[in-house]
Design a protein around this motif. Structure first.
Motif, PDB file in Angstrom:
ATOM      1  N   LEU A 274      77.696  -1.018  31.367  1.00 28.21           N
ATOM      2  CA  LEU A 274      78.989  -0.366  31.146  1.00 28.21           C
ATOM      3  C   LEU A 274      79.499  -0.556  29.727  1.00 28.21           C
ATOM      4  O   LEU A 274      80.576  -0.079  29.385  1.00 28.21           O
ATOM      5  CB  LEU A 274      80.019  -0.920  32.143  1.00 28.21           C
ATOM      6  CG  LEU A 274      79.713  -0.693  33.630  1.00 28.21           C
ATOM      7  CD1 LEU A 274      80.718  -1.428  34.501  1.00 28.21           C
ATOM      8  CD2 LEU A 274      79.697   0.793  33.960  1.00 28.21           C
TER       9      LEU A 274
ATOM     10  N   LEU B 221      86.319   0.554  35.969  1.00 29.48           N
ATOM     11  CA  LEU B 221      85.823   0.373  34.610  1.00 29.48           C
ATOM     12  C   LEU B 221      86.963  -0.031  33.672  1.00 29.48           C
ATOM     13  O   LEU B 221      86.811  -0.926  32.820  1.00 29.48           O
ATOM     14  CB  LEU B 221      85.162   1.670  34.131  1.00 29.48           C
ATOM     15  CG  LEU B 221      84.584   1.670  32.710  1.00 29.48           C
ATOM     16  CD1 LEU B 221      83.568   0.553  32.547  1.00 29.48           C
ATOM     17  CD2 LEU B 221      83.943   3.022  32.416  1.00 29.48           C
TER      18      LEU B 221
ATOM     19  N   THR C   5      82.112  -2.634  43.329  1.00 27.00           N
ATOM     20  CA  THR C   5      81.042  -2.199  42.433  1.00 27.00           C
ATOM     21  C   THR C   5      80.008  -1.407  43.229  1.00 27.00           C
ATOM     22  O   THR C   5      79.946  -1.502  44.458  1.00 27.00           O
ATOM     23  CB  THR C   5      80.383  -3.404  41.754  1.00 27.00           C
ATOM     24  OG1 THR C   5      79.941  -4.332  42.754  1.00 27.00           O
ATOM     25  CG2 THR C   5      81.353  -4.106  40.822  1.00 27.00           C
TER      26      THR C   5
END
Length: 303
Positions: free
Chosen positions: A62, A38, A25
């Motif tokens: 996200l 993702l 990340t």
């Protein structure tokens, strides 16, 4: 749109059930999140994470909503068993640390080890890493590879000894440091490697990122010149020294002392004493001390 793009570019690959996915990340800049990461985060059943609050915020940014399990340095061994049970039940589980690549300096290694012992699939998704980011901008042309130490011991003597063991050789050394100890580290680097060079990376990828390469003896004054330089998270690359120390770098007197010491002390202890006295790296002096010990043994056998 971002999720659609992620599915388009990463969706054709196989993502088996019952697998553990290590997902890197961002270390500061959300735009560094990879499309493959993702896609996997959208696909998994559960996200195990170092801090549920940090990872929860990331997932919300996200547009994802996932079940979260806390797995950090204080509970990793025990919590790993719960994750294994999920994997053995056929669920996909992602593991993320607060920032960067799991199991490098952050938790994750125990979980990976347990999964491997259980015969489960572990899939790594490459991505952001402060270690490789710092190495790429250090410009250490003399380095023959690098060694990653992460955070040094908190006690002064142990910190200095750790630095003496690894600095002054032909590889870069990557260190992490917190703001409240960065000034102490500057003094220690100047003490252990006064002729060295260091790249100081602060707040990598963030708004106030700064990257500066300077002599180790100048680092302390550089920090004091601007209070902002003491803030944030630090990654340091101590540059390698071309031509590691060997017997030729020792004065004849110090070499004679080392030769005598190895007759009475363990090689490592003798090398450490002379290295500290001569201001040379312990690893190089260890090799010289080992050579003296071998000569002594050969002489003893011939007698």
């Amino acid at each position: 749109m971002l999720l659609q793009a992620a599915h388009q570019v990463a969706g054709s690959q196989q993502y088996p059930k019952g697998a553990l996915y290590l997902v890197a990340t961002p270390i500061g800049n959300l735009a560094d999140m990879s499309l493959r990461a993702l896609h996997v985060l959208s696909l998994v059943d559960v996200v195990a994470c170092e801090d549920t609050r940090v990872s929860g915020n990331l997932l919300r940014h996200l547009g994802l909503d996932k079940k979260l399990i806390a797995l950090h340095q204080h509970n990793e061994v025990g919590s790993a068993q719960g994750v294994l049970a999920l994997l053995q039940a056929g669920q996909r589980v992602a593991y993320v640390s607060d920032a960067g690549t799991p199991a490098v300096s952050d938790p994750g290694a125990h979980l990976v080890h347990a999964a491997q012992l259980a015969g489960l699939t572990v899939v790594a998704l490459p991505g952001a890493s402060s270690v490789t980011t710092a190495m790429s901008v250090a410009g250490d042309v003399h380095a023959q590879g690098f060694r990653f130490l992460g955070f040094l011991p908190s006690k002064g003597a142990a910190r200095v000894n750790a630095l003496r063991d690894v600095l002054g050789q032909d590889h870069s050394v990557v260190l992490f440091e917190a703001p409240h100890r960065i000034e102490a580290l500057a003094h220690e680097l100047a003490e252990v490697l006064p002729q060295g060079r260091v790249t100081v990376c602060r707040e990598l990828t963030k708004q106030f990122e700064s990257i500066t390469t300077l002599d180790t003896i100048a680092m302390s004054d550089w920090l004091k010149a601007d209070a902002n330089r003491l803030r944030g998270e630090f990654v340091l690359v101590v540059h390698g020294v071309p031509g590691s120390a060997d017997a030729q770098t020792l004065s004849p007197a110090m070499d004679a002392i080392l030769a005598e010491l190895v007759r009475h002390l363990p090689v490592k202890q003798a090398a450490g004493l002379v290295a500290d006295a001569a201001g040379l790296p312990r690893k190089a002096l260890y090799d010289v001390a080992l050579a003296h010990r071998s000569v002594d043994q050969d002489v003893g056998e011939s007698d």
